[in-house]
Every structure is written in C-alpha cells, then in structure tokens.
Design a protein around this motif. Structure first.
Motif, short mmCIF file in Angstrom:
data_model
loop_
_atom_site.label_atom_id
_atom_site.label_comp_id
_atom_site.label_asym_id
_atom_site.label_seq_id
_atom_site.Cartn_x
_atom_site.Cartn_y
_atom_site.Cartn_z
N ASP A 202 -18.87 93.35 -103.08
CA ASP A 202 -18.50 93.23 -104.49
C ASP A 202 -19.52 93.94 -105.36
O ASP A 202 -20.71 94.00 -105.01
N ARG A 288 -14.06 94.24 -106.10
CA ARG A 288 -14.08 93.81 -104.70
C ARG A 288 -13.76 95.03 -103.82
O ARG A 288 -12.71 95.65 -103.97
N PRO A 328 -13.69 79.00 -97.74
CA PRO A 328 -13.74 79.53 -99.11
C PRO A 328 -13.48 81.03 -99.14
O PRO A 328 -13.40 81.69 -98.09
N THR A 329 -13.37 81.58 -100.32
CA THR A 329 -13.19 83.03 -100.48
C THR A 329 -14.37 83.78 -99.86
O THR A 329 -15.52 83.41 -100.05
N GLY A 330 -14.05 84.83 -99.11
CA GLY A 330 -15.10 85.64 -98.51
C GLY A 330 -15.71 85.08 -97.25
O GLY A 330 -16.81 85.49 -96.85
N SER A 331 -15.00 84.15 -96.58
CA SER A 331 -15.55 83.56 -95.36
C SER A 331 -15.00 84.22 -94.09
O SER A 331 -15.24 83.73 -92.99
N THR A 334 -9.24 86.24 -93.20
CA THR A 334 -8.25 87.28 -92.94
C THR A 334 -8.66 88.14 -91.75
O THR A 334 -7.83 88.52 -90.93
N GLU A 397 -1.79 83.91 -97.67
CA GLU A 397 -2.34 82.64 -98.15
C GLU A 397 -1.21 81.73 -98.57
O GLU A 397 -0.24 82.16 -99.20
N ARG A 399 -0.25 79.30 -101.10
CA ARG A 399 -0.77 78.99 -102.43
C ARG A 399 0.00 77.88 -103.14
O ARG A 399 -0.51 77.26 -104.07
N THR A 420 -3.62 81.21 -94.18
CA THR A 420 -4.93 80.72 -94.60
C THR A 420 -4.76 79.69 -95.71
O THR A 420 -3.77 79.67 -96.43
N HIS A 422 -7.45 77.31 -98.60
CA HIS A 422 -8.79 77.10 -99.14
C HIS A 422 -9.14 75.61 -99.03
O HIS A 422 -8.86 74.83 -99.93
#
Length: 582
Positions: A202, A288, A328-331, A334, A397, A399, A420, A422
């Motif tokens: 990022d 990103r 979490p995001t960025g773990s 994907t 995801e 959602r 996925t 969260h």
C-alpha cells in the motif's frame, strides 16, 4: 498507464557485470574511471583482482590519495545538504558528507568526471574535497536524506512554482495543467516505482497542516518514506495527478472517490486500487498494489503444519461443501484460496471465480470481475455462475445475507464452494453466518472446514541473532519450549531497511466440522464453546502455530503476539519484565 523511461523513471536494477573486464568497461563509459587506469587494473597481476566497483574505488583512493567510504555509518548535516541544489546532486550523483574549515567532503563514484564537483564549487564558493564511494551506496543514501523525487520537486521549485488551491475558495484553473506538468508526472511515477521496488502492498499519501507524509506498508507494517520538505506546496497537483491516472473527477474535493490504475514496470503488471477521501488539511490517498503476474506457491510451500496440510488436501477432493478462509484484511486469505484452486485445476473440473478485484490470473480458470457500476454484484453474478455448470466456485468474499444463502444453496446442490469471511478465528465464522440470517441447520450441513490465518514477518537472514535475554528463557518455560531450541530476535541491517524482517509467511488455525461442533451450532451455542470442542478434536490455535515457527527460527515471539494478541503470553512477559526490574 505504463511507467516508462520517457516518464522519467530510471531502471530499477541494471544487470550485474558478468566479469571484472565488463565492470571496467562500464566504468570507463560512465567516466568513473580513466582508460589508462582501467588498462592498469586489467593487467594480470598488475593489481588486486577486481570483483566489484568498490574494489576499483579502493584502488583509485590509494593511488590518488583520496578518501574512501562505504557510507554505512554516515549522518550528513541537513543544513549542509540544504546549501546544494538537490537537482544537481542527484544528476551528478554527489552527496555532501561534512564541512570542516570551509572544505566540504563530497562522496562521488566518478573521480575523473569533475564537472559536477566544479558546479558545486561555483554555486557555493566552498572548497570541495572528493571521497570515493560506490554509486549504489550514494544513491541509497541520497534517497534516505534527500527524499524520493527530490530532483523533480527541486525542478518545480526553481522553474515552475505552483499555486496551492484554496480549499475554501474557487477551484484553481491552473491545477489541471499543474497535474500534467512533466515534473509532477515524474514524481508520481517515482513514488510508484519506489513502492514496487520495496515490495510495498500500500501507498499512503497523508496531508497534514505543514507536511504531506508518504508511507508504504511493507510486510504488513507502515514505514515512513523520506520526501523533500517543500512537497507540501505541490500536494493538490500530486493528488490531481493520481486522480487523472485513476479516471476520477479532479474537480470533486468534498466526497470520497474510488478508482484504479494499471501500470507495467520491468515486465510486471501492477493493478492499483485507489481511494481518495477528503481530510481536514486536504485529500488523503491510499493506493493498494496488486501484482498481477505474481507466481503462486504450491501447497507444500505455504508453511502449513503437515497435519493441517493433509486435512486441507482432503477437503479439496470433496465433491461438494463450503470451505471458508477467515482473517482480517491483508492476511493472505485470497492467496491461500488461489493456491488451493491451483492444486485442483485440471481438465475434468470447471472452476469459476467471482472476485473484487481479480488479484491473480490463473490459466484454465474462468474469472469474473465484480462491477458495482454495471450492477454485477456478488449475488447476481453467483446466480448466473450456477447456470454455467461449474464444479468448483470461488466467491471473493461473503459480504451479505443474499450471497451467504446462495453460497449455501450452491454447496447443497453439488458444488464445492470456496470463500472468505472477516472473523478473528475459525469458530467465529459459524456464528457470523448465523448472524447473516443463514439457518444454523443449513450452515451445519453445508460447511466442511474453516481455516483462519494471519501473516507474520519473517526474520531477515542477514542479521538475525539468538535472543539470550532472561525474558526469553522465562518465555520458553511458559510455552513449554525445549531449552535446546534457539529463539531468534530481530536486529536490523541494510538488507531489511533496519527492520529486522524481510518477507512474510502464514500461521494457520484449521477447524474441521465434526459432529460435536455441528451439534453445538444447532443449539445456537457460543463460538467459545465451539472452539473448546474443536480443540478437543485436535484443532491448534493461531498462537500455537506461531510458536511452532518461532521454534524453527523463522520469526520472533513479539511478531506472533502482534498478530494473534495472545493475552496469556503477553501477561506472562509483562511479569517477566517486572521481575527483571526487581
């Protein structure tokens, strides 16, 4: 938009010379070495063997009685640096080091190209004394002390000062043209190139009252990047340039905007998601970076424990069901799912994915990009996917309720579904689906397994050392780690930008859906009770998997605690620290 040389971006790395002779030829061509001295160095037995540029510079320093430095421990005076135009320093690759009695020592790698030194002498009236240093070291320290893009900002300062937009007043008509200024284009390109070169995920452009701060997220941690002090003046033009590249409205400054940029750099494509949000002192930008042609590792290279890896491979062979990856995001969720798809991608399966965005392009897999503007949502795309006779479906995801219910129905009608969520841990995924108004009996009958994961930073191989502290010895006892196991700690060196870490790897928590967990879910019991049941059946938590790789010398206890928040261990270390003080 492709970042090219014409846009002012230099190649990141020239290929290394294949022989000492080629190195000497390059240095003669760059006027770093005279032909006579090159011939002397090339004579067999005439000098020490030449293996690098630094070998040549050390020989020159000895022959011509000038100083030599590797620039490892320098700390230039900022007031001294401000005396010299950054544009000249960067163009001639000169770095002022210190001043003594009117004489300035200047690092250079070109002893015989004196025009740059003469220019500094003319501009300042000071006596200039050369000190030989490798060009790579000079460029590294210049970026550190002058900041990214100092040459372009310096050009703007001298040649084309811009007007800052008044946030309360009317739009500045010159801002459009300012954003297209060659120097602004070059500066933005330099930031993008630098971020890709440093493996950043990022880029953050953050406006404050008296500065525009630029930070990169590298290995999951934000690191501030040095930039010229006067960059704040050009903040509106820089943000406008990013908006132009992202096809956003540069006149809109009151509402958030989202866009995308695609660049090609050194034969690799990078897709950049851009978010612009108005802040108190201007618009903040976060970009990103998604590398399109990154090579996927195989399942064996994920670093997963052999028992969990065997369980993962078992569910990949199932004909139907849902497999969830949480975190979490960025773990790295994907990436793990793509690795799984790559494992089962063959001629007898039809695999369709629906994602936002498509992070990897996989040959043989049908991939759909979500587009909110055109009305292609996860739910709408998922309904259409089911009419294409897929065997395996990847949903980027889950959602909302609609997507969750369609995913469950797809699994119950004979499809293997990956997605996925969260959540903080694996059992939390079950209660999250119930919170989305999916009936517990449907979750219990369709869900096969949940994998929670985090990314921990890997210790730098160049500088990691054994941690001999008392706290670590006490920690070994708390973690039931053998005293013979060496726990490592981060130090920091040039190779890892003084962070002590280089790269990341995953730690995992694998939960199979057994009968006991299913019964607890049907009874609407808490995720804590389901966790206890899963542990009784062999589930190992994230922190436990983290301690496993600590024992392998891959990462540190502090890094595991940072991503897992293991409260018991953190409390234990606090007690150890208190005992040490006594």
């Amino acid at each position: 938009m492709a970042v090219t040389k014409e846009a002012g971006v230099k190649p990141i790395n020239d290929p290394k010379p294949s022989s000492p002779q080629e190195l000497l030829e390059r240095m003669v061509a760059a006027k770093q070495l005279s032909p006579t001295d090159a011939a002397t160095l090339a004579k067999p037995g005439g000098a020490s063997p030449v293996q690098s540029e630094d070998d040549v510079l050390r020989w020159l320093a000895k022959e011509y009685a000038v100083g030599h430095s590797t620039l490892d421990d320098i700390n230039p005076d900022r007031q001294l640096l401000s005396l010299f135009p950054a544009r000249v320093l960067l163009k001639e690759e000169l770095l002022p080091l210190s001043r003594t009695n009117g004489t300035v020592e200047v690092a250079t790698s070109r002893l015989f190209a004196t025009q740059g030194l003469d220019t500094l002498k003319t501009l300042t009236g000071l006596k200039i004394k050369p000190v030989l240093a490798p060009s790579e070291a000079i460029q590294r320290e210049m970026k550190k002390w002058l900041g990214v893009g100092a040459d372009t900002i310096g050009t703007l300062d001298e040649d084309a000062p811009l007007q800052v937009v008044d946030d309360e007043g009317d739009e500045d008509n010159n801002l459009d043209s300012a954003a297209e200024d060659a120097s602004i284009i070059r500066f933005v390109n330099q930031v993008l190139t630098d971020a890709v070169d440093l493996r950043a995920s990022d880029i953050h452009l953050e406006p404050f009252e008296d500065e525009l701060r630029i930070r990169y997220r590298i290995d999951g941690v934000l690191q501030e990047i040095p930039v010229p002090a006067q960059i704040k003046r050009f903040q509106p033009a820089i943000v406008s340039r990013v908006k132009i590249l992202s096809h956003l409205n540069i006149a809109e400054k009151r509402l958030p905007q989202d866009g995308r940029i695609k660049i090609r750099l050194a034969s690799s494509e990078v897709d950049i998601r851009v978010s612009v949000i108005p802040m108190l002192h201007g618009e903040a930008v976060v970009m990103r970076l998604l590398r399109q042609n990154s090579s996927l590792l195989g399942m064996n290279q994920t670093g997963m424990d052999p028992r969990d890896l065997a369980s993962f491979r078992r569910v990949l062979s199932l004909p139907h069901g849902i497999i969830l990856v949480t975190g979490p995001t960025g773990s790295g969720k994907t990436t793990t799912l793509y690795t799984a798809l790559h494992e089962i991608n063959d001629a007898v399966r039809k695999i369709i994915t629906i994602e936002d965005p498509i992070e990897y392009q996989l040959k043989g897999i049908n991939q759909i990009q979500v587009s909110e503007k055109s009305g292609l949502t996860f739910a709408r795309g998922l309904r259409s996917i089911l009419r294409h006779d897929p065997d395996v479906i990847l949903i980027g995801e889950i959602r909302d309720q609609e997507t969750a219910q369609i995913a469950v129905q797809a699994s119950l009608t004979g499809h293997l579904v990956f997605s996925t969520l969260h959540t903080n841990d694996a059992p939390g995924a079950l209660t999250r689906l119930v919170d989305m108004n999916v009936e517990p009996y449907l979750v219990a009958s369709s869900l096969e397994a949940v994998l929670a994961q985090r990314l921990v930073r890997v210790l730098c191989k160049e500088c990691k050392v054994v941690d001999e502290t008392v706290a670590t010895k006490a920690l070994k006892e708390r973690l039931n780690i053998s005293k013979d196991v060496l726990v490592m700690k981060a130090v920091g060196c040039r190779a890892c930008r003084n962070t002590g870490y280089h790269g990341r790897r995953g730690i995992f928590e694998w939960m199979d859906m057994n009968n006991e967990v299913r019964q607890l879910l049907l009874q609407n019991r808490s995720s804590g009770e389901m966790r206890e049941a899963a542990v009784r059946h062999g589930m190992r938590g994230l922190s436990e998997d983290g301690w496993r790789i600590v024992q392998l010398g891959v990462t540190t206890p502090e890094e595991v605690m940072r991503v897992t928040k293991d409260q018991s261990i953190m409390a234990g270390m606090a007690e150890d620290a208190a005992l040490m003080k006594k």
